[in-house]
Scaffold this motif. Structure first.
Motif: not given
Length: 55
Positions: A4-15, A36-38
């Protein structure tokens, strides 16, 4: 993003450092395993204190 084109997570340098490099994970690793979710989000035109006051 979900279907549904909703953001469910991001990937950071720390991840990447903590969850991929440090553990020696290979190319078979998928984003869902390290993201990192949500994450907390605000609108792009919000003032910086909106983000600061949320933490």
């Amino acid at each position: 993003m979900n279907d549904n084109d909703q953001l469910i997570g991001i990937i950071t340098e720390k991840d990447l450092v903590e969850k991929v490099v440090a553990k020696g994970l290979g190319t078979g690793t998928v984003a869902q395993d390290v993201m990192t979710p949500h994450p907390f989000i605000i609108s792009q035109d919000a003032y910086y204190y909106k983000a600061m006051s949320s933490f």
